[in-house]
Design a protein around this motif. Structure first.
Motif, PDB file in Angstrom:
ATOM      1  N   LEU A 182       0.860  -1.185   0.000  1.00  0.00           N
ATOM      2  CA  LEU A 182       0.000   0.000   0.000  1.00  0.00           C
ATOM      3  C   LEU A 182       0.889   1.224   0.000  1.00  0.00           C
ATOM      4  CD1 LEU A 182      -2.769   1.442   0.317  1.00  0.00           C
ATOM      5  CD2 LEU A 182      -2.405   1.319   2.793  1.00  0.00           C
ATOM      6  N   LEU A 183       0.692   2.105  -0.984  1.00  0.00           N
ATOM      7  CA  LEU A 183       1.428   3.364  -1.068  1.00  0.00           C
ATOM      8  C   LEU A 183       0.459   4.523  -0.921  1.00  0.00           C
ATOM      9  CD1 LEU A 183       3.769   2.684  -4.139  1.00  0.00           C
ATOM     10  CD2 LEU A 183       4.332   2.454  -1.707  1.00  0.00           C
ATOM     11  N   ALA A 184       0.931   5.589  -0.269  1.00  0.00           N
ATOM     12  CA  ALA A 184       0.113   6.781  -0.078  1.00  0.00           C
ATOM     13  C   ALA A 184       0.942   8.020  -0.394  1.00  0.00           C
ATOM     14  CB  ALA A 184      -0.397   6.852   1.357  1.00  0.00           C
ATOM     15  N   ARG A 185       0.262   9.019  -0.944  1.00  0.00           N
ATOM     16  CA  ARG A 185       0.954  10.247  -1.309  1.00  0.00           C
ATOM     17  C   ARG A 185       1.451  11.014  -0.084  1.00  0.00           C
ATOM     18  NH1 ARG A 185       1.372  13.183  -5.880  1.00  0.00           N
ATOM     19  NH2 ARG A 185      -0.153  11.913  -7.001  1.00  0.00           N
ATOM     20  N   ASP A 186       0.720  10.936   1.025  1.00  0.00           N
ATOM     21  CA  ASP A 186       1.122  11.719   2.198  1.00  0.00           C
ATOM     22  C   ASP A 186       0.974  10.902   3.477  1.00  0.00           C
ATOM     23  OD1 ASP A 186      -1.655  11.874   3.033  1.00  0.00           O
ATOM     24  OD2 ASP A 186      -1.907  13.453   1.544  1.00  0.00           O
ATOM     25  N   ALA A 187       1.643  11.393   4.517  1.00  0.00           N
ATOM     26  CA  ALA A 187       1.641  10.692   5.801  1.00  0.00           C
ATOM     27  C   ALA A 187       0.275  10.716   6.470  1.00  0.00           C
ATOM     28  CB  ALA A 187       2.685  11.316   6.731  1.00  0.00           C
ATOM     29  N   ALA A 188      -0.562  11.672   6.123  1.00  0.00           N
ATOM     30  CA  ALA A 188      -1.881  11.778   6.747  1.00  0.00           C
ATOM     31  C   ALA A 188      -2.716  10.531   6.504  1.00  0.00           C
ATOM     32  CB  ALA A 188      -2.617  13.012   6.220  1.00  0.00           C
ATOM     33  N   THR A 189      -2.485   9.858   5.385  1.00  0.00           N
ATOM     34  CA  THR A 189      -3.236   8.635   5.090  1.00  0.00           C
ATOM     35  C   THR A 189      -2.939   7.565   6.126  1.00  0.00           C
ATOM     36  OG1 THR A 189      -3.268   9.113   2.728  1.00  0.00           O
ATOM     37  CG2 THR A 189      -3.606   6.815   3.387  1.00  0.00           C
ATOM     38  N   LEU A 190      -1.674   7.355   6.418  1.00  0.00           N
ATOM     39  CA  LEU A 190      -1.321   6.350   7.428  1.00  0.00           C
ATOM     40  C   LEU A 190      -1.735   6.808   8.814  1.00  0.00           C
ATOM     41  CD1 LEU A 190       2.142   4.984   6.266  1.00  0.00           C
ATOM     42  CD2 LEU A 190      -0.156   4.226   5.675  1.00  0.00           C
ATOM     43  N   ASP A 191      -1.647   8.102   9.081  1.00  0.00           N
ATOM     44  CA  ASP A 191      -2.099   8.621  10.382  1.00  0.00           C
ATOM     45  C   ASP A 191      -3.579   8.309  10.601  1.00  0.00           C
ATOM     46  OD1 ASP A 191       0.421   9.626  10.840  1.00  0.00           O
ATOM     47  OD2 ASP A 191      -0.082  11.678  10.246  1.00  0.00           O
ATOM     48  N   ALA A 192      -4.348   8.358   9.518  1.00  0.00           N
ATOM     49  CA  ALA A 192      -5.784   8.087   9.627  1.00  0.00           C
ATOM     50  C   ALA A 192      -6.077   6.632   9.937  1.00  0.00           C
ATOM     51  CB  ALA A 192      -6.484   8.485   8.328  1.00  0.00           C
ATOM     52  N   LEU A 193      -5.093   5.765   9.730  1.00  0.00           N
ATOM     53  CA  LEU A 193      -5.253   4.337   9.995  1.00  0.00           C
ATOM     54  C   LEU A 193      -4.656   3.909  11.326  1.00  0.00           C
ATOM     55  CD1 LEU A 193      -4.234   3.054   6.435  1.00  0.00           C
ATOM     56  CD2 LEU A 193      -6.558   3.107   7.382  1.00  0.00           C
ATOM     57  N   ALA A 194      -3.895   4.775  11.946  1.00  0.00           N
ATOM     58  CA  ALA A 194      -3.094   4.379  13.100  1.00  0.00           C
ATOM     59  C   ALA A 194      -3.939   4.185  14.361  1.00  0.00           C
ATOM     60  CB  ALA A 194      -2.024   5.435  13.362  1.00  0.00           C
ATOM     61  N   VAL A 195      -3.563   3.177  15.124  1.00  0.00           N
ATOM     62  CA  VAL A 195      -4.128   2.950  16.457  1.00  0.00           C
ATOM     63  C   VAL A 195      -2.983   2.883  17.452  1.00  0.00           C
ATOM     64  CG1 VAL A 195      -6.157   1.736  15.584  1.00  0.00           C
ATOM     65  CG2 VAL A 195      -4.101   0.430  16.185  1.00  0.00           C
ATOM     66  N   GLU A 196      -3.272   3.227  18.703  1.00  0.00           N
ATOM     67  CA  GLU A 196      -2.242   3.167  19.738  1.00  0.00           C
ATOM     68  C   GLU A 196      -1.903   1.721  20.081  1.00  0.00           C
ATOM     69  OE1 GLU A 196      -3.395   5.427  23.115  1.00  0.00           O
ATOM     70  OE2 GLU A 196      -3.455   7.333  22.025  1.00  0.00           O
ATOM     71  N   THR A 197      -0.642   1.483  20.338  1.00  0.00           N
ATOM     72  CA  THR A 197      -0.167   0.138  20.703  1.00  0.00           C
ATOM     73  C   THR A 197       0.664   0.255  21.987  1.00  0.00           C
ATOM     74  OG1 THR A 197       1.706   0.473  19.201  1.00  0.00           O
ATOM     75  CG2 THR A 197      -0.172  -0.765  18.361  1.00  0.00           C
ATOM     76  N   PRO A 198       0.005   0.417  23.126  1.00  0.00           N
ATOM     77  CA  PRO A 198       0.709   0.784  24.360  1.00  0.00           C
ATOM     78  C   PRO A 198       1.704  -0.248  24.869  1.00  0.00           C
ATOM     79  CG  PRO A 198      -1.590   0.240  24.788  1.00  0.00           C
ATOM     80  CD  PRO A 198      -1.448   0.342  23.318  1.00  0.00           C
ATOM     81  N   TYR A 199       1.553  -1.525  24.543  1.00  0.00           N
ATOM     82  CA  TYR A 199       2.476  -2.507  25.092  1.00  0.00           C
ATOM     83  C   TYR A 199       3.652  -2.810  24.162  1.00  0.00           C
ATOM     84  CZ  TYR A 199       0.296  -5.988  22.034  1.00  0.00           C
ATOM     85  OH  TYR A 199      -0.170  -6.683  20.954  1.00  0.00           O
ATOM     86  N   LEU A 200       3.699  -2.171  22.967  1.00  0.00           N
ATOM     87  CA  LEU A 200       4.818  -2.344  22.056  1.00  0.00           C
ATOM     88  C   LEU A 200       5.825  -1.211  22.220  1.00  0.00           C
ATOM     89  CD1 LEU A 200       2.970  -3.391  18.760  1.00  0.00           C
ATOM     90  CD2 LEU A 200       3.900  -4.871  20.554  1.00  0.00           C
ATOM     91  N   GLU A 201       7.005  -1.410  21.665  1.00  0.00           N
ATOM     92  CA  GLU A 201       8.015  -0.350  21.725  1.00  0.00           C
ATOM     93  C   GLU A 201       7.654   0.825  20.818  1.00  0.00           C
ATOM     94  OE1 GLU A 201      12.215  -1.245  21.817  1.00  0.00           O
ATOM     95  OE2 GLU A 201      11.768  -3.396  21.936  1.00  0.00           O
TER      96      GLU A 201
END
Length: 360
Positions: free
Chosen positions: A221-240
């Protein structure tokens, strides 16, 4: 009694003619074995494979005309397409409840619509199996989150008019996605307008585990800008790493490493040579079928769809040729790297022999 795992052997590619997967490049296989236990879903811990993913995304971006690409190595084209729809929904307004795609679009968009509670509006293709731009424009409204174009359709290998579809999306103020899962490794060596450099594309699917010759699973999956991935992101509190944009959590380090290795080995000269070989072979094969009286669709990319009588198709399957049908019933032959002229000559010989036995 079933044979043990150690006694079983994987499917030979010798008679596989309709699959869009192929034998991986040796460098990809070696890389996959080295990183088989690494998890790119936890890049803070598995930093070596995370670096390889960065390299793979950069190489895919170069291939697709996006020098500063954002994205990740997915489990395949389905995940990439689902995530493109997912991001469009999240980035749109509250009313963004539908996506518009040609009827040639991959079935993964049906999955995406169902999973995300959206309406999939499929529109007709033209007489040559490409998206009808006017029909797409008519289907778009204020609630459209995404317009989809296909660059290398799975049934006919057709490339939609991508710049024109991008203009429809831009005029409607909505996002535009291109599914080049299979075609993306062929199209850089053609004169088609299909990528980020040709049109206002927001996201694009391209799969290294198809013509790219990575191991399965390795989509992109490629995206023109970082905002696309930001819109998909979820917090992962137990990972580094504090957040994760991928659909799956744990992912295949083997797929990521093999994608990076295949791209490093083959881009661009190796892929260019394969495109030229496959394009010439598809044109020859379509001509051989036409000379025998079968209606073959003129190949645009290295995929041949041909009308075969049902009894003949069934007999070919019965003797071991792995062929499938389009939705309209034509047999599909995808000229992947493992498909040689010698194999197609054997297929044609079988076709000729069986045609006599079934009376066609």
């Amino acid at each position: 009694m079933q044979p043990s795992v150690g006694e079983r052997r994987p499917q030979s590619f010798e008679r596989v003619l309709s699959s869009m997967c192929t034998e991986p490049h040796p460098a990809a296989s070696r890389a996959a074995e080295r990183f088989i236990a690494s998890n790119p879903g936890d890049p803070g811990t598995y930093d070596a494979v995370a670096d390889l993913e960065t390299e793979a995304v950069a190489a895919l971006g170069e291939l697709a005309g996006l020098p500063e690409a954002h994205g990740y190595v997915t489990s395949g084209g389905t995940e990439a397409n689902v995530q493109a729809v997912h991001a469009a929904r999240n980035l749109g307004n509250a009313g963004n409840s539908n996506l518009v795609a040609p009827e040639s679009a991959h079935f993964s968009f049906s999955k995406a619509a169902e999973l995300l509670g959206m309406e999939l509006r499929t529109v007709p293709t033209d007489g040559d199996h490409r998206a009808d731009v006017d029909a797409v424009a008519a289907a778009v409204d204020d609630d459209t989150a995404l317009v989809v174009g296909v660059a290398g359709s799975t049934e006919y290998g057709r490339v939609d008019p991508i710049p024109e579809l991008a203009a429809v999306a831009e005029d409607a103020g909505t996002r535009f996605h291109v599914d080049a899962a299979w075609g993306g490794f062929y199209l850089p060596f053609t004169d088609h307008e299909w990528d980020f450099a040709d049109a206002a594309v927001d996201t694009l699917t391209v799969d290294p585990h198809k013509v790219g010759r990575a191991v399965v699973p390795a989509g992109g999956l490629l995206a023109r800008d970082a905002a696309t991935l930001d819109a998909l992101a979820v917090e992962t509190p137990y990972l580094e790493t504090p957040s994760q944009a991928s659909l799956t959590g744990t992912r295949s380090g083997a797929g990521v490493a093999s994608a990076a290795a295949a791209l490093a080995e083959l881009w661009p000269a190796g892929y260019r040579a394969e495109y030229e070989r496959a394009a010439d072979l598809a044109a020859w094969f379509a001509g051989e079928l036409s000379e025998r009286g079968y209606r073959a669709v003129d190949p645009e990319l290295p995929l041949v769809a041909v009308d075969l009588p049902d009894p003949l198709f069934d007999e070919l399957r019965e003797v071991g040729w792995r062929i499938t049908r389009t939705g309209a019933g034509e047999a599909r032959v995808v000229v992947m790297p493992h498909v040689s002229r010698e194999r197609l000559e054997v297929f044609l010989g079988t076709l000729d022999r069986l045609a006599g036995t079934v009376g066609v």
